[in-house]
Structure formats: structure tokens, C-alpha cells
Design an enzyme around this catalytic site. Structure first.
Site, PDB file in Angstrom:
ATOM      1  N   CYS A   5       0.817  -1.216   0.000  1.00  0.00           N
ATOM      2  CA  CYS A   5       0.000   0.000   0.000  1.00  0.00           C
ATOM      3  C   CYS A   5       0.848   1.263   0.000  1.00  0.00           C
ATOM      4  CB  CYS A   5      -0.971   0.005   1.177  1.00  0.00           C
ATOM      5  SG  CYS A   5      -0.208  -0.064   2.813  1.00  0.00           S
ATOM      6  N   HIS A  57      -1.807   1.738   7.288  1.00  0.00           N
ATOM      7  CA  HIS A  57      -2.216   1.809   5.887  1.00  0.00           C
ATOM      8  C   HIS A  57      -1.814   3.159   5.297  1.00  0.00           C
ATOM      9  CE1 HIS A  57      -4.450   0.862   2.322  1.00  0.00           C
ATOM     10  NE2 HIS A  57      -5.370   1.788   2.528  1.00  0.00           N
TER      11      HIS A  57
END
Length: 314
Positions: free
Chosen positions: A92, A178
């Protein structure tokens, strides 16, 4: 999400991100960590192409296909936004980076005198190849890109005790983190999160309004966390400050940026290194020296006493 497929976790670090995109052929772009959440800090780095936001992932219900928690989904198939679904773990960070880079390589650049980003032949070919793909297929193409994966994995921490294919972006407490991107495209501020079904529009935004606009969005997002949560990181995607220094004749800035690049190169070298063997040999040397001096038992007793004192203070 599918299996990691050999993608390792990388740090949210300006030197890592800058070197990663340079290895992919991107020119005259760097990352700068933002230590304060205010528009003026972003404006001092102008031109800013976008920001990368790292946060602790809250296990909310599955994303709605109709309404995000903030902003609106851009569902139009004619949207001229590069957006890829996240199909694997650990990638990510690189995916968020590319979400800015691949949206700022042409006419979408936020203006204000900022030149388009030179993304290089490798990323240009990838973007052209996936131009007509839906987000999920584009994500699969990204996860299967050997060039991108190699560049990403070059900055993983070396460890002989960790299965790289099983790593996740977790801290010591097991929390999951994230990365997402915010960047203006065609006069609109977009949030690009591969775990969402679509790009998220946060309304009209140009180069002049980007600092205030993105800070407002980030503040609303952070407000959803429990009071006292501070584990966030924000990185700006900016033009290489050495280019600016050369253009303006700012010798002091150029020297400072060159020192920073040397420090980044050294730190990245350390990240790629495995020091377990070195530490083992050093410890054997110290033990041998203490044993030769006849002070081994005394040394061990002293260490045990110090450890007990530290435990008592806790």
C-alpha cells in the site's frame, strides 16, 4: 486481499520513498515529511503534487459501495484518474506513492508553475498498458509488476528471522497501518485508497487551495480516532529541492539538500544490511576478552544486577 506474493513492508520515510521512485525512473521529485498539520507548512514546499498519509487502520465495517465516510465516490467510467485497487498486502505504501506520481505526469499537474512529473519509460509503459483497465485488474497488474516489486523490496529491513512473504504493516503492538494518497486531478481533490471501491472526491481544488483543502480533509479523518491518538505520518510529494536551489542560486539550500541525500543513501544502505553475523562476532570477541582477563563471572553478575534494578524500577 490476496497473498503478499513477495512484497515486503517498507518504512514511511522520505529517503526511502525518494530513492524508490528514482529507481523506477522518476526524475526531479522527492518526498518531505510534514511535522505539523497546517497549510503554511505545505505551502513552503510549493509546488506540492500531493501527500501520502499513513495511519492506523481502524477495522470499520466493509466500505459502502455508495457512500464513503467523507467526500463522495467518483464512479464515472470517464474519470481521468489513475486508480488501482489494492489486491495484496504490504504494497500500500508504493501504491499510494504511484497514485500521486501517475496522476501528475501531464495536464493534471496542479499548476502554479509546477512542471509535470517525468515518470520514466517503465512507469509510462505501465500506465499506458493499464489505461483501460478497471481498478481491480489495474491493481493485479501492479502487484504483478516485477520492476515495481523489485524497487519496493529493495528498501525492506533485512532480517534472517522473518518470512518476507508473510510480513504485514504492523507495529510492535500488532496494529495494522495503511497508506493512502491525496492529490488534485483536473481541479478536484481526490483521496486514492486502494481499499475503497472508487476514488473519493473532496470537491474543487487547485494549486492555490490544495494546502487548506487537504489539511481540512485530514483533520476530519484524524478526528474520527480516539483522543490522544498520535500515530500518523504525512509526507509531501514535491519537486526536487536541489533543482530549485540551482535555479535560484541558493548555495546554502543546495548544500543542505546534498547532505540530506548523502544521509539518505547511508541509511538506505543500513536498511539493506543484515548485522546479525557482525553482532555475533562482536559478542564473541567481548566474551573472549572478559574471559582472558578473568573477569567473565564478575561481568555477568554485574549485568544481572543492572537488569534486576531496571525491572524493579518498572
Amino acid at each position: 486481499m490476496a497473498d503478499g506474493g513477495g512484497w515486503s513492508t517498507i518504512e514511511s520515510d522520505e529517503g526511502v520513498f525518494t530513492s524508490l521512485i528514482e529507481n523506477l525512473g522518476v526524475k526531479d521529485i522527492q518526498f518531505e515529511e510534514l511535522i505539523s498539520l497546517d497549510a503554511d507548512t505545505i505551502r513552503t514546499l510549493s509546488p506540492v503534487y500531493g501527500v501520502i498519509f499513513l495511519f492506523k487502520y481502524l477495522r470499520d465495517p466493509a466500505p459502502s459501495s455508495t457512500t464513503p465516510q467523507d467526500g463522495t465516490y467518483e464512479t464515472s467510467s470517464s474519470s481521468d484518474v489513475f486508480f488501482a485497487a489494492q489486491t495484496i498486502q504490504n504494497a500500500c505504501g508504493t501504491q499510494a506513492i504511484l497514485s500521486v506520481i501517475l496522476n501528475q505526469d501531464g495536464s493534471h499537474t496542479p499548476g502554479g508553475g509546477a512542471p509535470p512529473i517525468e515518470i520514466g519509460s517503465e512507469l509510462r509503459s505501465f500506465k499506458e498498458f493499464t489505461a483501460g483497465f478497471p481498478a481491480d485488474l489495474r491493481g493485479e497488474a501492479l502487484s504483478n509488476s516485477e520492476k515495481v516489486r523489485t524497487a519496493h523490496n529493495a528498501f525492506a529491513r533485512a532480517s534472517p528471522f522473518v518470512d518476507e512473504t508473510a510480513r504485514q504493516a504492523r507495529d510492535d503492538d500488532g496494529d495494522v497501518y495503511h497508506f493512502i494518497a491525496y492529490t488534485p486531478v483536473n481541479g478536484v481533490l481526490y483521496e486514492l485508497d486502494g481499499l475503497q471501491p472508487y476514488p473519493i472526491s473532496h470537491g474543487e481544488c487547485d494549486a492555490g487551495s490544495f494546502p487548506e483543502k487537504v489539511i481540512g480533509v485530514l483533520q476530519r479523518r484524524i478526528a474520527r480516532y480516539p483522543e490522544g491518538e498520535t500515530r500518523f505520518n504525512l509526507m509531501a510529494v514535491v519537486r526536487d529541492l536541489r533543482v530549485q536551489a540551482r535555479e535560484t542560486g541558493d548555495v546554502e539550500l543546495l548544500e543542505r539538500e546534498e547532505r540530506k541525500r548523502r544521509a539518505w543513501a547511508w541509511e538506505n544502505t543500513l536498511r539493506r544490511s543484515n548485522f546479525v553475523g557482525f553482532i555475533g562476532e562482536m559478542m564473541k570477541g567481548v566474551v573472549g576478552m572478559k574471559d582472558h582477563e578473568g573477569k567473565y563471572d564478575e561481568w555477568v553478575d554485574q549485568a544481572q544486577q543492572e537488569t534486576q534494578k531496571k525491572l524493579m524500577r518498572q
